[in-house]
Design a protein around this motif. Structure first.
Motif, PDB file in Angstrom:
ATOM      1  N   LEU A 246       0.819  -1.213   0.000  1.00 16.59           N
ATOM      2  CA  LEU A 246       0.000   0.000   0.000  1.00 16.59           C
ATOM      3  C   LEU A 246       0.852   1.261   0.000  1.00 16.59           C
ATOM      4  N   TYR A 247       2.042   1.163   0.589  1.00 12.68           N
ATOM      5  CA  TYR A 247       2.876   2.343   0.773  1.00 12.68           C
ATOM      6  C   TYR A 247       4.148   2.286  -0.069  1.00 12.68           C
ATOM      7  N   ASP A 248       4.103   1.466  -1.117  1.00 11.96           N
ATOM      8  CA  ASP A 248       5.177   1.425  -2.100  1.00 11.96           C
ATOM      9  C   ASP A 248       4.871   2.484  -3.161  1.00 11.96           C
ATOM     10  N   ALA A 249       5.675   3.550  -3.190  1.00 13.71           N
ATOM     11  CA  ALA A 249       5.398   4.676  -4.088  1.00 13.71           C
ATOM     12  C   ALA A 249       5.471   4.281  -5.553  1.00 13.71           C
ATOM     13  N   PHE A 250       6.169   3.202  -5.872  1.00 17.98           N
ATOM     14  CA  PHE A 250       6.287   2.778  -7.262  1.00 17.98           C
ATOM     15  C   PHE A 250       5.089   1.955  -7.726  1.00 17.98           C
ATOM     16  N   GLN A 251       4.333   1.429  -6.803  1.00 21.05           N
ATOM     17  CA  GLN A 251       3.200   0.590  -7.182  1.00 21.05           C
ATOM     18  C   GLN A 251       1.928   1.381  -7.461  1.00 21.05           C
ATOM     19  N   HIS A 252       1.791   2.525  -6.812  1.00 15.41           N
ATOM     20  CA  HIS A 252       0.524   3.260  -6.915  1.00 15.41           C
ATOM     21  C   HIS A 252       0.790   4.742  -7.180  1.00 15.41           C
ATOM     22  N   ALA A 253       0.219   5.271  -8.271  1.00 15.34           N
ATOM     23  CA  ALA A 253       0.330   6.696  -8.559  1.00 15.34           C
ATOM     24  C   ALA A 253      -0.401   7.496  -7.488  1.00 15.34           C
ATOM     25  N   ARG A 254       0.026   8.731  -7.294  1.00 13.47           N
ATOM     26  CA  ARG A 254      -0.583   9.557  -6.247  1.00 13.47           C
ATOM     27  C   ARG A 254      -2.086   9.708  -6.436  1.00 13.47           C
ATOM     28  N   ARG A 255      -2.519   9.869  -7.672  1.00 17.69           N
ATOM     29  CA  ARG A 255      -3.948  10.094  -7.907  1.00 17.69           C
ATOM     30  C   ARG A 255      -4.793   8.891  -7.508  1.00 17.69           C
ATOM     31  N   ASP A 256      -4.174   7.694  -7.441  1.00 15.05           N
ATOM     32  CA  ASP A 256      -4.923   6.475  -7.145  1.00 15.05           C
ATOM     33  C   ASP A 256      -4.899   6.101  -5.667  1.00 15.05           C
ATOM     34  N   ARG A 257      -4.086   6.745  -4.875  1.00 15.14           N
ATOM     35  CA  ARG A 257      -3.888   6.302  -3.492  1.00 15.14           C
ATOM     36  C   ARG A 257      -5.119   6.450  -2.598  1.00 15.14           C
ATOM     37  N   PRO A 258      -6.005   7.428  -2.826  1.00 17.74           N
ATOM     38  CA  PRO A 258      -7.192   7.494  -1.961  1.00 17.74           C
ATOM     39  C   PRO A 258      -8.099   6.273  -2.061  1.00 17.74           C
ATOM     40  N   GLN A 259      -8.020   5.548  -3.175  1.00 20.93           N
ATOM     41  CA  GLN A 259      -8.874   4.373  -3.352  1.00 20.93           C
ATOM     42  C   GLN A 259      -8.321   3.127  -2.681  1.00 20.93           C
ATOM     43  N   LEU A 260      -7.114   3.194  -2.143  1.00 23.31           N
ATOM     44  CA  LEU A 260      -6.497   2.033  -1.494  1.00 23.31           C
ATOM     45  C   LEU A 260      -7.054   1.861  -0.078  1.00 23.31           C
ATOM     46  N   PRO A 261      -7.014   0.638   0.444  1.00 31.68           N
ATOM     47  CA  PRO A 261      -7.451   0.410   1.837  1.00 31.68           C
ATOM     48  C   PRO A 261      -6.385   0.856   2.829  1.00 31.68           C
ATOM     49  N   LEU A 262      -6.184   2.171   2.913  1.00 29.85           N
ATOM     50  CA  LEU A 262      -5.121   2.737   3.723  1.00 29.85           C
ATOM     51  C   LEU A 262      -5.443   2.649   5.215  1.00 29.85           C
TER      52      LEU A 262
END
Length: 436
Positions: A73-89
Motif C-alpha cells: 500500500l505504501y510502495d510509491a512505485f506501485q501506486h500513482a498519487r492520484r490512485d492512493r485514496p482508493q487504497l485500503p489505507l
C-alpha cells in the motif's frame, strides 16, 4: 555528540515536524486528496513509518516485521498519487499508532548501535541508514507542506514572517573560468546521486546575485511574456497553452495588483521576495525574455560551493558549518520566501546570495549520474530516474529541512511541476572580450 545521540536527536526533531503537519488538520482533511498531484496526508504519514520499518527495523535491526501486510500500500512505485485514496489505507488513528510502534523499535535499534565503526556494514557507517530515513521523512514533510498549500479552507499553519532585507542585492556576479570539485565523497549522509566528487572545468559565466523576484517576474507578465511564443521552447509553449498558464500558481489579479495566496491567506505579492510556484518552462521563458538563460547544474554548484581564495569546495556558500537562522530560510521556520538581501551571512565568497533556502532553483540540466556513480543502497532512489523527463532543482526552499539540503544536494522533477516551492535565477555566458 556521538552517533547514537546524533541519530536519536535528528529522528525526534524530524518527527516533531511531521506531527505539526498532520495534527494541524482533522481526520477528514487527513484522508482527503487535496490535489491529484498529491497523496492524502495520511498516506504520507504511514509511508514515512513504512520506510522506517523496512530499513531500520527489518534491515539494520534484523527485527520481525511490524506490518508486512501493508508494504504494497505504501510502495510509491506501485501506486500513482492520484490512485492512493482508493487504497485500503490505514486510517489516521491506525497510521499514528503504526508510526509510533515503528519508532519505538527503531530507538531500540539505535541504543544497540556499535560504538566503533564496522567497515563490514556500510549501511550503518556514520549512521548513514538513519540519516537516509531522516532525509526521507523531511522530504515527505516538505511534500506535506506543499499539500497544505493546495488545500482549501481556513488557514491551519502559522509561522513568524521572514526577516526583512538587510542589504541591497541585485545585478549579476562574475564566476571566473576554471575547474572545481563537484559532488562529494566525504559527506557522511550524502545520497548516492551526490557521489562521487569529480573535477569539472567550467567556462566563465555570470549568475544573478539573487533569485528572480516577484516584481521582476510581474514585469515579464506585464510585458506580454505569456502571450509571446518567441520566449518559449516548443514543449514549453505547448504546455503553457494546454494548461492555460497566465501567472505563477496561486497568483490572482485584484484591481490591477497581483496577489498571492499562501497557506490560505491572500495578500499582495512582496515585490522583492523570490518568485515561487513557477515551472521550468516558465523559468526558461523568463530567462529568454530577459536575454539570459538558466544556469547549468555545474554552474549553480560552483557558484554555491567554490572558494576562489583556497580553490576548495565548501559544504555551503558561507563555509562548512551547518546552516542556522542567520544563513538561510529553511525548515518551515517561515512560510514564505524571504526578501532578497535578508541573509547576508549566507552569501558566497563572490557575493551570490540565497543559494540555500527560500526557493528551489530550476536548473537547465537533465538528471544524470555523475562519473563513477554507484547505486546505494537501492536503485530506486536515483538510478531509475536517470535520463527521464526531469530537470534539476538545487538549493532547497523555505520548506526544506537542513538535513535534506546542502551544497551538493540534488533534487529533480518534471518540467511542468509548480506545486513545489520552486523559483529560479538566471545566468549568461561571458565572452573572452569581457574578461580582457
Amino acid at each position: 555528540m556521538g552517533i547514537r545521540e546524533q541519530v536519536a536527536t535528528e529522528l525526534e526533531r524530524t518527527r516533531r515536524r511531521s506531527a505539526v503537519l498532520t495534527d494541524a488538520v482533522d481526520d477528514a482533511d487527513l484522508v482527503r486528496q487535496h490535489s491529484p498531484l498529491m497523496s492524502p496526508l495520511v498516506w504520507d504519514l504511514a509511508h514515512i513509518g513504512n520506510q522506517e520499518e523496512l530499513w531500520l527495523v527489518r534491515d539494520v535491526g534484523g527485527r520481525e516485521p511490524v506490518r508486512q501486510d501493508i508494504d504494497h500500500l505504501y510502495d510509491a512505485f506501485q501506486h500513482a498519487r492520484r490512485d492512493r485514496p482508493q487504497l485500503p489505507l490505514l486510517n489516521p488513528a491506525e497510521a499514528r499508532a503504526y508510526v509510533a510502534t515503528v519508532r519505538d523499535k527503531v530507538l531500540d535499534v539505535v541504543d544497540r548501535l556499535p560504538a566503533a565503526p564496522d567497515p563490514s556494514r556500510r549501511l550503518v557507517q556514520d549512521g548513514f541508514a538513519f540519516g537516509m530515513i531522516v532525509q526521507h521523512e523531511q522530504q515527505h514533510d516538505e511534500t506535506m507542506l506543499a499539500t497544505h498549500q493546495l488545500r482549501a479552507g481556513l488557514p491551519v499553519l502559522s509561522a513568524d514572517p521572514p526577516p526583512a532585507s538587510l542589504t541591497p542585492v541585485g545585478g549579476e556576479v562574475l564566476i571566473p573560468a576554471g575547474p572545481f570539485d563537484m559532488g562529494t565523497s566525504t559527506e557522511a549522509w550524502a545520497l548516492d546521486n551526490e557521489r562521487p566528487a569529480h573535477r569539472v572545468d567550467v567556462p566563465a559565466y555570470s549568475i544573478d546575485a539573487a533569485p528572480v523576484t516577484n516584481a521582476q517576474y510581474a514585469a515579464f507578465i506585464d510585458a506580454g511574456g505569456y502571450d509571446d511564443e518567441r520566449f518559449w521552447t516548443p514543449a514549453g509553449w505547448q504546455h503553457r497553452v494546454s494548461a492555460g498558464l497566465e501567472a505563477p500558481l496561486h497568483w490572482t489579479r485584484d484591481g490591477g495588483e497581483w496577489h498571492a495566496t499562501t497557506f490560505g491567506r491572500t495578500a499582495p505579492i512582496v515585490p522583492d521576495a523570490p518568485v515561487v510556484h513557477v515551472c521550468f518552462h516558465e523559468a526558461k521563458a523568463y530567462a529568454t525574455w530577459a536575454g539570459r538563460r538558466l544556469p547549468t547544474e555545474a554552474e549553480w554548484e560552483k557558484a554555491a560551493r567554490h572558494d576562489p581564495a583556497t580553490g576548495r569546495s565548501r559544504r555551503y556558500p558561507w563555509g562548512d558549518d551547518d546552516p542556522t537562522s542567520r544563513h538561510a530560510n529553511l525548515g518551515q521556520r517561515h512560510l514564505t520566501p524571504a526578501p532578497v538581501g535578508a541573509y547576508p551571512a549566507g552569501a558566497s565568497p563572490l557575493g551570490v546570495h540565497q543559494l540555500i533556502g527560500d526557493v528551489w532553483e530550476w536548473i537547465d540540466s537533465d538528471f544524470l549520474p555523475y562519473p563513477g556513480f554507484s547505486a546505494f543502497p537501492y536503485r530506486e532512489y536515483s538510478e531509475v530516474f536517470f535520463g527521464g523527463d526531469y530537470k534539476m532543482l538545487r538549493g532547497g526552499s523555505f520548506g526544506t529541512d537542513r538535513a535534506a539540503c546542502r551544497g551538493t544536494f540534488r533534487n529533480w522533477d518534471h518540467p511542468i511541476r509548480r506545486q513545489i516551492f520552486s523559483g529560479f535565477r538566471t545566468a549568461r555566458s561571458v565572452s573572452p572580450s569581457e574578461l580582457a
